[in-house]
Enzyme design. Structure first.
Site, PDB file in Angstrom:
ATOM      1  N   GLU A  89     -21.190  60.623  21.661  1.00 44.24           N
ATOM      2  CA  GLU A  89     -21.333  60.566  23.119  1.00 44.24           C
ATOM      3  C   GLU A  89     -21.093  61.920  23.786  1.00 44.24           C
ATOM      4  O   GLU A  89     -21.826  62.314  24.691  1.00 44.24           O
ATOM      5  CB  GLU A  89     -20.345  59.545  23.706  1.00 44.24           C
ATOM      6  CG  GLU A  89     -20.513  59.384  25.209  1.00 44.24           C
ATOM      7  CD  GLU A  89     -19.415  58.556  25.839  1.00 44.24           C
ATOM      8  OE1 GLU A  89     -19.607  58.115  26.965  1.00 44.24           O
ATOM      9  OE2 GLU A  89     -18.350  58.378  25.206  1.00 44.24           O
ATOM     10  N   ASP A  90     -20.052  62.622  23.339  1.00 39.00           N
ATOM     11  CA  ASP A  90     -19.596  63.808  24.081  1.00 39.00           C
ATOM     12  C   ASP A  90     -20.041  65.154  23.510  1.00 39.00           C
ATOM     13  O   ASP A  90     -19.742  66.194  24.095  1.00 39.00           O
ATOM     14  CB  ASP A  90     -18.055  63.802  24.161  1.00 39.00           C
ATOM     15  CG  ASP A  90     -17.544  62.647  25.000  1.00 39.00           C
ATOM     16  OD1 ASP A  90     -18.343  62.099  25.786  1.00 39.00           O
ATOM     17  OD2 ASP A  90     -16.359  62.286  24.875  1.00 39.00           O
TER      18      ASP A  90
END
Length: 723
Positions: A89-90
């Site tokens: 996600e990051d």
């Protein structure tokens, strides 16, 4: 991709990694340690430029999450997934990157745990609900996902002080509502208690401080007594040739807070604020130890619970007994085996501790799987993620009761469950057709609350259907969801029948009939309205979403359509007989009764609404939408009861209300509500809302009331132009 040690140079990162190594050293082999170290370098490189709100390098968070997992002694794949859980996600790391460097199991775990920030929601509450449902499906596929998610939440709660005040409240509320109860359900007691502790402190700092201070003060007074009891028990068990670990324990601040609220007691009245835990080797020793303790300190009545014979839903097993020690001090003694103790702390995670020994899934894991399956069924039957989330919150936080079927099978239910909850727990069809019950050999209503130990038998009847009132009776989400589904099915059936009648009537106005309809015309009209079937079209009429007069025109042959008069008047009115069910509404503004002149209005939100023809509200509504008017009349034979309100002016004397209520009841008429307001000195006005069969029945009741010596005047209440 190359990795360097410079990303590991920060002191906070080194400290976090050192803690992870110390925690994993006792149970990982050399190859596994090397693989975990590689994962830490991989994650550190991926998160290299990211900083947490606390100011620390971001990688300290996933390393600490993996350390929490290591304390549960989970397998290597779960540890690596913990380290990498935020990478997809990051960062620029992809599923394929993780699968290539580690394996597809790790990649699947990371993908499943990945937060759902990219999804678009209308509001925060819906986002919470949707996230939770997604998490549930991930759990069902691999329960390790939820263990990682809980560990992630735990570290976020440990560092919650870095968030804004509103953020702390929101995250803490969600933690108490969902995450802590899930941790309890799957047996992760240590995580549950720490989550609760952090959330309680963030949400209610003053109460947290007050309870902590009071507990310390009481502990100061009782510490010596608890230690003396602990030593006495240890000595007595040794004399009985039992080697056991005997430790003192103290109730957590949040558990204490819940007990104070639920029992409405002061903190010094809580008997299990302090306790003793006894861990023995063998199962039979639990009961032997119980005998030794009861011989030493007398047990309290109703203070014994056998969670070994009947484990909790999460697989928790232990004997609990409240005893009275020296100076009248009451405390709780818990007795369990080493395996039970391991399961009580690590829950389903304990399964991976025994994984390499080829052991069968633990009882806790089997229980958790069963619970997940029931949740998935519940989710499918719920109308929306938000409804499911709200239903589930109620189930998660409650204590349980254990009741018996006539065959002696045990059914677990939340505290305060009713007979109807039990019926739906047995089977949806049993609940839907429940008529009455027998509890412990005595006749019982469906709304009767059950207690642990009750034996329940349900009597069903084929013709029975659920009612909306049942929603007020049940407490379990399974029953609530099943009732709502049944009500929707009934409403759909009613709508289908009424919609058919409405279309028949509209077609008849144009000298046409349902039987003459061309399948091609039907297909054309369904495509125009973007509907899948004729059933959907018919229901749309009854629900007020489409006008049958306009749809009927479109269903005609094209040549016939051109010759139609646009301002059509139906040949016959729509007859109402009271059997239409919840699809036809009778508003409170004029409360029409069979015998009144009536007109309908097709409401886009309520379906067919029947008013008295002179009702002011109806006239105002039709001004803006005259095409929604429905010409209606009562059937010669109506069935059922209809509500009406009667204003009764009376002489203000003691007992007049009771006398009139008694008179109405003697006519076998149900009173829905009673209101009273004082008028001039010596007079009052009573407003009775009652259920009658028709206008003549209401008139009969009004005559009876007017004949009473204390009644001055009786009127039906309605908003019409001419009374």
């Amino acid at each position: 991709m190359s990795f360097t040690s410079k990303t590991m140079s920060h002191k906070a990162v080194q400290a976090a990694f050192k803690k992870l190594k110390e925690t994993t050293n006792p149970y990982l082999n050399a190859d596994e340690k090397a693989k975990l170290r590689e994962a830490v370098h991989f994650g550190a490189y991926a998160h290299e430029k990211q900083i947490r709100k606390s100011g620390e390098p971001y990688i300290t968070h996933p390393i600490t999450v993996s350390t929490v997992l290591a304390e549960l002694r989970v397998d290597l794949d779960t540890l690596i997934a913990g380290v990498l859980h935020d990478t997809i996600e990051d960062t620029d790391i992809t599923f394929q990157d993780i699968a290539e460097h580690f394996n597809s199991d790790v990649a699947n775990l990371v993908e499943a745990v990945t937060k759902l920030d990219k999804l678009k929601f209308r509001n925060l509450k819906e986002a919470q609900a949707e996230t939770f449902v997604k998490m549930l499906f991930a759990m069902a596929d691999d329960i390790r996902v939820i263990i990682i998610k809980l560990s992630d939440r735990l570290h976020n709660m440990r560092t919650i002080g870095a968030m804004s005040a509103s953020g702390q409240r929101r995250i803490s509320r969600e933690t108490l509502d969902v995450y802590a109860p899930i941790a309890e359900r799957i047996g992760l007691k240590s995580i549950q208690h720490e989550l609760e502790d952090h959330a309680f402190r963030a949400l209610h700092p003053n109460q947290y401080r007050a309870i902590s201070d009071a507990s310390k003060k009481i502990a100061g007074n009782r510490k010596k007594a608890v230690e003396r009891i602990r030593k006495n028990i240890e000595k007595a068990l040794l004399e009985s040739a039992m080697h056991a670990e005997v430790t003192g324990r103290q109730k957590s601040p949040y558990s204490t807070y819940k007990k104070i609220k639920s029992k409405q007691v002061d903190i010094d009245q809580i008997h299990d604020l302090f306790g003793v835990r006894i861990v023995v080797k063998e199962l039979h020793q639990c009961y032997l130890a119980l005998g030794v303790i009861h011989n030493l300190y007398p047990p309290n009545e109703n203070g014994f619970k056998d969670y070994i014979a009947v484990p909790k839903q999460n697989g928790y097993q232990s004997l609990h007994s409240v005893v009275t020690g020296p100076f009248g001090m009451r405390l709780e003694v818990q007795i369990r085996t080493e395996e039970m103790d391991q399961l009580s702390e690590a829950g389903v995670a304990a399964h991976w501790l025994y994984k390499h020994k080829g052991a069968q899934p633990t009882q806790s894991l089997t229980k958790a799987r069963s619970w997940l399956n029931s949740l998935l069924k519940l989710q499918k039957d719920s109308g929306s993620s938000l409804e499911f989330y709200e239903n589930l919150k109620a189930d998660l936080g409650t204590d349980e009761i254990y009741v018996f079927t006539p065959k002696g099978d045990i059914v677990q239910l939340p505290l305060k469950s009713t007979v109807l909850d039990f019926a739906f727990a047995i089977h949806t069809s049993v609940g839907a057709h429940a008529e009455s019950a027998v509890v412990n050999g005595n006749p019982a209503t469906l709304s009767q609350q059950l207690d642990t130990g009750d034996s329940v038998s349900i009597k069903t009847a084929k013709g029975l259907t659920v009612t909306a009132d049942w929603l007020r009776v049940v407490v379990t989400s399974k029953a609530r969801t099943a009732i709502r589904k049944e009500l929707k099915d009934i409403k759909d059936e009613d709508a289908l029948i009424l919609g058919h009648r409405m279309l028949d009537r509209a077609l008849d106005t144009y000298g046409y009939s349902f039987e003459k309809l061309d399948p091609r015309a039907i297909k054309r009209v369904l495509k125009h309205y973007q509907l899948k079937s004729m059933d959907e079209l018919l229901k749309a009429f009854a629900f007020g979403q489409l006008l049958p007069s306009i749809a009927a025109r479109k269903l005609m042959p094209l040549m016939k359509q051109r010759r139609l008069d646009k301002d059509y008047q139906p040949k016959e009115s729509l007859t109402i007989d009271g059997t239409e069910g919840s699809i036809v509404n009778y508003p409170n503004c004029c409360m029409p009764l069979p015998g009144d002149e009536i007109t309908g209005y097709l409401s886009p939100s309520k379906g067919v609404v029947i008013h008295r023809s002179g009702c002011i509200n109806l006239q105002e509504t039709l001004k803006s939408a005259p095409e929604r008017k429905v010409f209606c009349s009562w059937s010669v034979n109506t069935s059922g009861n209809f509500k009406t309100s009667l204003e009764v002016d009376v002489v203000n004397r003691t007992g007049v209300l009771a006398n009139l209520a008694s008179l109405i009841a003697s006519e076998d008429i149900n009173i829905v509500t009673i209101d009273q307001k004082d008028k001039d000195t010596g007079f009052s006005q009573l407003l009775f809302t009652v259920e009658v069969e028709n206008k003549a029945h209401a008139k009969q009741l009004m005559d009876q009331l007017e004949g009473h010596r204390e009644v001055v005047n009786v009127n039906r209440v309605y908003h019409e132009k001419n009374h």
